[in-house]
Scaffold this active site. Structure first.
Site, short mmCIF file in Angstrom:
data_model
loop_
_atom_site.label_atom_id
_atom_site.label_comp_id
_atom_site.label_asym_id
_atom_site.label_seq_id
_atom_site.Cartn_x
_atom_site.Cartn_y
_atom_site.Cartn_z
N GLU A 129 0.86 -1.21 0.00
CA GLU A 129 0.00 0.00 0.00
C GLU A 129 0.88 1.24 0.00
O GLU A 129 1.96 1.22 0.56
CB GLU A 129 -0.83 0.08 1.31
N LYS A 131 2.40 4.53 1.37
CA LYS A 131 2.55 5.02 2.74
C LYS A 131 2.18 6.50 2.74
O LYS A 131 2.90 7.34 2.19
CB LYS A 131 3.99 4.83 3.23
N ASP A 133 1.62 10.22 3.80
CA ASP A 133 2.37 11.13 4.66
C ASP A 133 1.39 12.05 5.41
O ASP A 133 1.16 13.19 5.02
CB ASP A 133 3.33 11.96 3.80
N TYR A 240 -6.46 1.68 7.29
CA TYR A 240 -5.55 0.63 6.82
C TYR A 240 -5.21 -0.47 7.81
O TYR A 240 -4.51 -1.42 7.47
CB TYR A 240 -4.27 1.22 6.23
N LYS A 328 10.86 3.12 2.07
CA LYS A 328 10.80 4.57 1.91
C LYS A 328 11.31 5.02 0.53
O LYS A 328 12.21 4.40 -0.03
CB LYS A 328 11.66 5.26 2.99
N CYS A 434 24.90 44.54 9.78
CA CYS A 434 23.65 43.79 9.81
C CYS A 434 22.74 44.29 8.68
O CYS A 434 22.52 45.50 8.55
CB CYS A 434 22.97 44.00 11.16
N CYS A 437 19.67 46.40 10.32
CA CYS A 437 19.81 47.69 11.02
C CYS A 437 21.11 48.41 10.71
O CYS A 437 21.31 49.54 11.15
CB CYS A 437 19.66 47.51 12.53
N CYS A 452 24.68 40.22 14.77
CA CYS A 452 24.50 41.67 14.76
C CYS A 452 24.73 42.19 16.17
O CYS A 452 24.16 41.67 17.12
CB CYS A 452 23.07 41.99 14.31
N CYS A 458 18.33 46.90 16.63
CA CYS A 458 17.98 46.11 15.46
C CYS A 458 16.50 45.70 15.47
O CYS A 458 16.06 45.01 16.39
CB CYS A 458 18.86 44.87 15.39
S1 IVH Z 1 0.43 0.29 8.89
C1 IVH Z 1 1.59 -1.78 12.64
N1 IVH Z 1 -0.13 1.37 6.59
O1 IVH Z 1 3.39 5.05 8.78
C2 IVH Z 1 1.50 -1.06 11.38
N2 IVH Z 1 0.98 2.69 8.20
O2 IVH Z 1 6.01 4.43 9.92
C3 IVH Z 1 0.85 0.22 11.52
N3 IVH Z 1 1.38 4.98 7.49
O3 IVH Z 1 2.47 5.35 12.13
C4 IVH Z 1 0.97 1.07 10.36
N4 IVH Z 1 0.47 4.82 5.51
O4 IVH Z 1 1.24 6.78 10.42
C5 IVH Z 1 0.42 1.53 7.79
N5 IVH Z 1 -0.74 2.21 4.52
C6 IVH Z 1 -0.19 2.39 5.71
C7 IVH Z 1 0.37 3.61 6.11
C8 IVH Z 1 0.95 3.71 7.36
C9 IVH Z 1 1.07 5.62 6.37
C10 IVH Z 1 2.11 5.60 8.62
C11 IVH Z 1 1.46 5.47 9.96
C12 IVH Z 1 2.48 4.81 10.85
C13 IVH Z 1 3.73 5.09 10.13
C14 IVH Z 1 4.79 4.06 10.47
#
Ligand code: IVH
Length: 725
Positions: A129, A131, A133, A240, A328, A434, A437, A452, A458
């Protein structure tokens, strides 16, 4: 002295003290609320914060009629204790181990297989899946109804943000269809990039601080005291995983994702089952290619073992499950042109170079500026104006300029010149100055930063300096906290420290009188004027401390005051010290420099670096003018008795600790005598202590001196040493 009511027990406060203390608490609590809620940067522990609120409540219970309009107890919409209540997660919210290279992913599959004792050819199906942010939350449903939602917090305990979560369309109030009696649904709160940009645009117009990225924007929008604010922010949610569940929810993660959809949640549509590391990596690459065009930020891919029975067997290690891993993405990079190098001035006068870039989109955010940290960093990476540079943005960190694209730099004579901070700062000035000022800017040997010296003038430093100027150990003016100072600065009523002392005389002359300002009245205006009047006269040492010379703290200020006695004497000596110093600007030994500069270095606590800072302050004409202005504005400096240790003092420069009951002298007299002889009196024993003088019933300090091998003297021995017996 202003009454410091903060340490007085509630039951000992009289009416007047209670009033002062309630005002102080209201201001302090409001400040902590702001740090916590708006800046996400609390400065005190929750326990200390709760204690402040408790104290406020207790004082109000004793003096109900003194409760203020702006009392913290009256603030509506506040969660318990003005913050969010804590929620303990039924099952901890775990984090994930990270993988960066394909090998790490291969390793993950191998570990899983080894742990489950599976033959090498048994396929291990995983779900991959994106990840997201954002920020993870846990939603508790009981009998299909949403009852509580909490942030992750430290994984064990989060914050109760239920009312805020209820405002999200993506969070169903009731689960559709069958569900276990109790189930925690977990997932990610996030904001679309487009929504984030629109929100920031509106904030520019409203003159509100901008969010750095969609993630911060989502976090800030969720953690609002007032749910109506959260409701106005376009937050979204992908489910998720789960926490506690009272009944079965299927046999695999994949099945569970379908169930989540059935209950009414959004599940990321990109999620995919993969049967091998190769398939997983193909997914990672495909998502990576799509990343920039996705409507939301992602920072990697999560792989999860699909079978729940296997997940259970795999369990977890140190807060991360063995059955999942985060792969990552590398930080997003882009190439652009370094159009110029600017210099910004911080609150305390630190000068920081920053890159002015040809605007470019990296990771969905337009970047046009980035810090270059300091002069050495610029030299090390050899950034020059006109260069093509690589910039990168990783996760939520601020954009960085990583490197110069050397191939694109013209060779030889056409190459842009090296960046030299001193030259840039000196443009149009006699010396490095500076940029805000124009005061002298200095970089000391051994320090990375330029600074400064115009601490009194300033504009960039104004708020921080004025705050220091009126603070408790300086002028100690009540009722002039940062918020009020900012107001006076905004209105132009105060620009310099001297303006504080002419505030009353100027009140209502060119502008509306203070008593008519919003939130002010005749009484509060009068109180402030009185508080200022009460501090017009100030002991020399406090004056020195208040001025805010770099490195000069309260103790050094005291020694300077005792050495020079009054301001004119000090100024004259510093003028001479500058002349002495300039004869040997690179010399590092004070005794070789001699004159007033060496005298300055001989004062307790002052080394050559601090002496340079002190004379740099006096070199700056703006500062000299600001000192004149203070006197002009009617500040009266009380001279301090000059304490010149006799040349033959046996204890000059030594640190002395008195302990126990002395027979011939009071403790205070003994300490004063020691200080006159040039000793430094301290309250506790350390390796640096010269003598510990023990009276009757001396306790642990004497023991400590013994264990550290510090010289211990009886009262008699001490008196003999200083020639008094
Ligand atoms: S599973 C035990 N699935 O990533 C597993 N986490 O680095 C729990 N996150 O704290 C997380 N997308 O905030 C999972 N598809 C996804 C995710 C996900 C983002 C974040 C989540 C977690 C962090 C861990």
């Amino acid at each position: 002295m202003a009454l410091d009511t903060s340490k007085i027990a509630v039951k000992k406060l009289d009416r007047m003290m209670a009033e002062i203390e309630l005002a102080r608490l209201a201001e302090e609590i409001a400040e902590h609320d702001k740090l916590y809620h708006q800046e996400d940067a609390p400065r005190i522990s929750d326990a200390d914060y709760d204690a402040l609120r408790r104290r406020n409540g207790e004082i109000e219970a004793r003096f109900p009629d003194l409760a203020r309009e702006d009392s913290p107890t009256r603030k509506v919409g506040a969660a318990p204790a003005g913050r969010f209540a804590k929620v303990r997660h039924a099952k901890p919210m775990l984090s994930l181990d990270n993988a960066f290279e394909p090998d790490d992913v291969e390793g993950f599959f191998q570990r899983v297989r080894r742990f489950l004792d599976l033959p090498a050819d048994t396929p291990v199906e995983i779900v991959a899946e994106p990840k997201i942010d954002g920020l993870s939350i846990s939603l508790r449903y009981e009998k299909g109804r949403f009852v509580q939602g909490a942030t992750r917090g430290d994984g064990v305990e989060g914050e109760d943000v239920t009312p805020n979560l209820r405002t999200l369309k993506d969070i169903p109030e009731r689960l559709k269809g069958e569900a276990p009696d109790v189930i925690d649904i977990r997932g990610e709160i996030y904001m679309l990039r487009a929504d984030f940009l629109a929100l920031n645009e509106a904030r520019v117009k409203a003159d509100e601080p901008l969010f750095a990225n969609p993630r911060n924007s989502a976090a800030g929008s969720l953690r609002q005291i007032n749910p109506a604010v959260t409701a106005s922010r376009p937050l979204r949610f992908f489910a998720y995983t789960m926490g506690e569940a009272s009944g079965p929810v299927g046999k695999t993660h994949w099945e569970f994702l379908q169930t989540l959809k059935g209950w009414g949640f959004h599940v990321n549509p990109k999620a995919k089952r993969c049967a091998s590391p190769e398939e997983a990596l193909a997914f990672y690459n495909a998502i990576g290619a799509e990343r920039a065009s996705l409507p939301y930020d992602i920072d990697g891919v999560v792989y999860k073992v699909n079978r729940f029975d296997w997940q259970d067997q795999l369990g977890m290690v140190s807060r991360a499950p063995r059955w999942a891993i985060a792969h990552k993405f590398p930080a997003e990079q882009a190439q652009t042109v370094l159009n110029d190098i600017g210099i910004s001035v911080g609150r305390t006068g630190v000068l920081t170079p920053f890159a002015i870039l040809e605007p470019i989109t990296v990771g969905g955010v337009v970047v046009s500026r980035a810090t270059l940290h300091n002069e050495d960093e610029v030299a090390r990476k050899d950034f020059r104006v006109g260069d093509s540079v690589i910039i990168q943005r990783a996760g939520d960190v601020i954009p960085q300029v990583v490197a110069v694209v050397m191939d694109k730099r013209p060779t030889d004579k056409k190459a842009p010149p090296r960046f030299v901070m001193a030259d840039v700062l000196a443009k149009g000035h006699k010396h490095p100055a500076c940029p805000v000022c124009g005061s002298l800017a200095v970089r000391e040997a051994g320090e990375a930063v330029w600074r400064c010296t115009g601490v009194l003038v300033c504009p960039a430093q104004r708020l921080a300096r004025l705050s220091h100027f009126v603070s408790r150990l300086a002028f100690n003016i009540d009722g002039l906290g940062e918020e009020r100072l900012q107001l006076f600065l905004d209105k132009g009523a105060i620009k310099t420290a001297a303006d504080i002392f002419t505030l009353r005389a100027r009140d209502g002359v060119d502008a509306e009188p203070l008593a008519t300002w919003e939130g002010w009245g005749p009484q509060s205006a009068q109180n402030l004027f009185n508080a200022i009047e009460a501090r017009r006269k100030v002991p020399f040492e406090r004056f020195i401390y208040a001025v805010g010379i770099y490195q000069v703290g309260e103790a050094t200020a005291k020694w300077l005051a005792r050495h020079y006695g009054d301001l004119p004497t000090w100024r004259q000596a510093m003028a001479q010290a500058i002349i002495d110093r300039d004869k040997a600007p690179d010399e590092k030994k004070p005794e070789k420099i001699g004159g007033e500069f060496a005298n300055l270095c001989a004062i307790t606590g002052i080394g050559i670096k601090m002496a340079d800072d002190i004379i740099d302050f006096f070199r700056e004409e703006n500062n000299q003018a600001a000192l004149d202005a203070l006197i002009e504005a009617g500040v009266e400096i009380e001279p301090v008795e000059i304490i010149q240790p006799p040349a033959d003092s046996p204890v000059a420069g030594k640190t002395v600790v008195f302990t126990g009951t002395l027979q011939t002298l009071t403790r205070q007299a003994a300490e004063a005598q020691a200080e006159k002889l040039g000793a430094k009196v301290a309250g506790s024993v350390s390796k640096k202590t010269g003598y510990v003088v023990v009276g009757a019933d001396a306790g642990s300090k004497a023991d400590k001196a013994k264990s550290l091998g510090v010289a211990i003297l009886t009262e008699d021995e001490w008196l003999k040493l200083i020639g008094e017996a």
